[in-house]
Write a protein that holds these residues in place. Structure first.
Motif, PDB file in Angstrom:
ATOM      1  N   ASP A  23      59.060  78.654  11.092  1.00  0.00           N
ATOM      2  CA  ASP A  23      59.465  79.407   9.902  1.00  0.00           C
ATOM      3  C   ASP A  23      60.453  80.506  10.282  1.00  0.00           C
ATOM      4  OD1 ASP A  23      57.756  77.962   8.161  1.00  0.00           O
ATOM      5  OD2 ASP A  23      56.073  79.270   8.663  1.00  0.00           O
ATOM      6  N   HIS A  24      60.163  81.224  11.372  1.00  0.00           N
ATOM      7  CA  HIS A  24      61.054  82.290  11.837  1.00  0.00           C
ATOM      8  C   HIS A  24      62.439  81.741  12.146  1.00  0.00           C
ATOM      9  CE1 HIS A  24      57.453  84.892  13.442  1.00  0.00           C
ATOM     10  NE2 HIS A  24      57.352  84.607  12.156  1.00  0.00           N
ATOM     11  N   GLN A  25      62.486  80.606  12.828  1.00  0.00           N
ATOM     12  CA  GLN A  25      63.779  80.014  13.199  1.00  0.00           C
ATOM     13  C   GLN A  25      64.547  79.538  11.965  1.00  0.00           C
ATOM     14  OE1 GLN A  25      62.514  77.071  16.052  1.00  0.00           O
ATOM     15  NE2 GLN A  25      62.670  78.489  17.765  1.00  0.00           N
ATOM     16  N   ILE A  26      63.844  78.985  11.006  1.00  0.00           N
ATOM     17  CA  ILE A  26      64.482  78.551   9.753  1.00  0.00           C
ATOM     18  C   ILE A  26      65.082  79.768   9.044  1.00  0.00           C
ATOM     19  CG2 ILE A  26      64.057  77.632   7.431  1.00  0.00           C
ATOM     20  CD1 ILE A  26      61.916  75.768   8.751  1.00  0.00           C
ATOM     21  N   ILE A  63      69.720  72.379   9.939  1.00  0.00           N
ATOM     22  CA  ILE A  63      68.607  73.164  10.482  1.00  0.00           C
ATOM     23  C   ILE A  63      67.649  72.224  11.207  1.00  0.00           C
ATOM     24  CG2 ILE A  63      66.581  74.565   9.894  1.00  0.00           C
ATOM     25  CD1 ILE A  63      68.200  75.674   7.518  1.00  0.00           C
ATOM     26  N   ALA A  64      67.344  71.104  10.575  1.00  0.00           N
ATOM     27  CA  ALA A  64      66.409  70.130  11.155  1.00  0.00           C
ATOM     28  C   ALA A  64      66.894  69.624  12.509  1.00  0.00           C
ATOM     29  CB  ALA A  64      66.216  68.967  10.183  1.00  0.00           C
ATOM     30  N   LYS A  65      68.182  69.305  12.591  1.00  0.00           N
ATOM     31  CA  LYS A  65      68.738  68.813  13.862  1.00  0.00           C
ATOM     32  C   LYS A  65      68.606  69.856  14.961  1.00  0.00           C
ATOM     33  CE  LYS A  65      72.122  65.730  11.782  1.00  0.00           C
ATOM     34  NZ  LYS A  65      73.540  65.581  11.408  1.00  0.00           N
ATOM     35  N   ALA A 113      64.337  66.944   8.075  1.00  0.00           N
ATOM     36  CA  ALA A 113      64.888  67.724   6.963  1.00  0.00           C
ATOM     37  C   ALA A 113      63.810  67.947   5.901  1.00  0.00           C
ATOM     38  CB  ALA A 113      66.102  67.015   6.368  1.00  0.00           C
ATOM     39  N   GLY A 114      62.920  66.978   5.740  1.00  0.00           N
ATOM     40  CA  GLY A 114      61.814  67.116   4.789  1.00  0.00           C
ATOM     41  C   GLY A 114      60.898  68.270   5.164  1.00  0.00           C
ATOM     42  N   ARG A 168      58.904  73.680   4.100  1.00  0.00           N
ATOM     43  CA  ARG A 168      58.634  75.041   4.587  1.00  0.00           C
ATOM     44  C   ARG A 168      59.398  76.093   3.767  1.00  0.00           C
ATOM     45  NH1 ARG A 168      56.676  76.026  10.049  1.00  0.00           N
ATOM     46  NH2 ARG A 168      55.645  74.155  10.809  1.00  0.00           N
ATOM     47  N   VAL A 169      60.658  75.808   3.453  1.00  0.00           N
ATOM     48  CA  VAL A 169      61.434  76.746   2.640  1.00  0.00           C
ATOM     49  C   VAL A 169      60.814  76.854   1.250  1.00  0.00           C
ATOM     50  CG1 VAL A 169      63.682  77.178   1.536  1.00  0.00           C
ATOM     51  CG2 VAL A 169      63.575  76.475   3.938  1.00  0.00           C
ATOM     52  N   LYS A 170      60.399  75.728   0.683  1.00  0.00           N
ATOM     53  CA  LYS A 170      59.768  75.720  -0.634  1.00  0.00           C
ATOM     54  C   LYS A 170      58.498  76.579  -0.624  1.00  0.00           C
ATOM     55  CE  LYS A 170      59.684  73.910  -4.801  1.00  0.00           C
ATOM     56  NZ  LYS A 170      60.626  74.445  -5.772  1.00  0.00           N
ATOM     57  N   LYS A 171      57.682  76.457   0.436  1.00  0.00           N
ATOM     58  CA  LYS A 171      56.457  77.260   0.547  1.00  0.00           C
ATOM     59  C   LYS A 171      56.790  78.744   0.646  1.00  0.00           C
ATOM     60  CE  LYS A 171      53.188  73.983   2.490  1.00  0.00           C
ATOM     61  NZ  LYS A 171      52.378  73.603   3.655  1.00  0.00           N
ATOM     62  N   MET A 172      57.863  79.075   1.385  1.00  0.00           N
ATOM     63  CA  MET A 172      58.260  80.483   1.508  1.00  0.00           C
ATOM     64  C   MET A 172      58.788  81.016   0.175  1.00  0.00           C
ATOM     65  SD  MET A 172      59.819  80.880   5.362  1.00  0.00           S
ATOM     66  CE  MET A 172      60.654  79.311   5.570  1.00  0.00           C
ATOM     67  N   GLU A 173      59.436  80.158  -0.605  1.00  0.00           N
ATOM     68  CA  GLU A 173      59.900  80.552  -1.940  1.00  0.00           C
ATOM     69  C   GLU A 173      58.707  80.773  -2.872  1.00  0.00           C
ATOM     70  OE1 GLU A 173      64.270  78.364  -2.201  1.00  0.00           O
ATOM     71  OE2 GLU A 173      62.497  77.276  -2.899  1.00  0.00           O
ATOM     72  N   GLU A 174      57.759  79.853  -2.840  1.00  0.00           N
ATOM     73  CA  GLU A 174      56.584  79.947  -3.714  1.00  0.00           C
ATOM     74  C   GLU A 174      55.726  81.168  -3.384  1.00  0.00           C
ATOM     75  OE1 GLU A 174      54.787  76.098  -3.230  1.00  0.00           O
ATOM     76  OE2 GLU A 174      56.204  75.145  -4.630  1.00  0.00           O
TER      77      GLU A 174
END
Length: 159
Positions: free
Chosen positions: A10-13, A28-30, A36-37, A42-48
């Protein structure tokens, strides 16, 4: 709501998104050697959870002709006028940030202008708001530090 737990991925993203909010999740995934999923989830969870709130675009105001920055402290006749004054301040598009503060000022604003003459016009508009006792202006000579990543890394180190 409790503190949200983030791991190193999460920190790296977040680190990559702060550098470039438009970076594709596939890139980011690469770089992180994950799918990528996984990045998307993870981004969706951080948004929520409210950690990530949208994304922003950074403009080069100097290239747009708005390189003059000033900070204006606003003194009010009465603190009960704060909401009314903030509503009027919000109507001035060149006031880009406003804080209700303790201490010397009731409200502290950042303005962007084309020139000193333009800044004077903005400051006079602030002075003319009903409830404003007086203002005090500080001109920014240079924005020397504007680094979101340093704060983010300090927060991550405390987690």
């Amino acid at each position: 709501m409790g503190k949200v737990k983030l791991d190193e991925i999460d920190h790296q993203i977040l680190d990559m998104l702060i550098d470039n909010t438009r970076i594709p999740f596939t890139d980011i995934a690469k770089k992180l050697l994950i799918s990528a999923g996984t990045v998307h989830v993870r981004v969706k969870k951080m948004e929520e959870s409210g950690i990530v709130k949208g994304s922003s675009l950074t403009l080069d105001y100097k290239k747009l002709g708005y390189s003059f920055i000033a900070y204006v402290g606003i003194y009010l006749n009465n603190t009960s006028q704060t909401k009314f004054v903030l509503e009027r301040v919000n109507e001035i598009p060149f006031v880009t940030v406003a804080h209700i503060t303790t201490g010397k000022f009731n409200i502290f604003c950042k303005i962007r202008a084309r020139s000193t003459e333009h800044a004077k016009e903005i400051i006079f508009k602030l002075d003319d708001i009903e409830g404003v006792y007086r203002t005090e202006t500080m001109i920014s000579l240079e924005e020397s530090i504007n680094d979101k990543k340093r704060l983010m890394h300090s927060i991550f180190n405390e987690m």
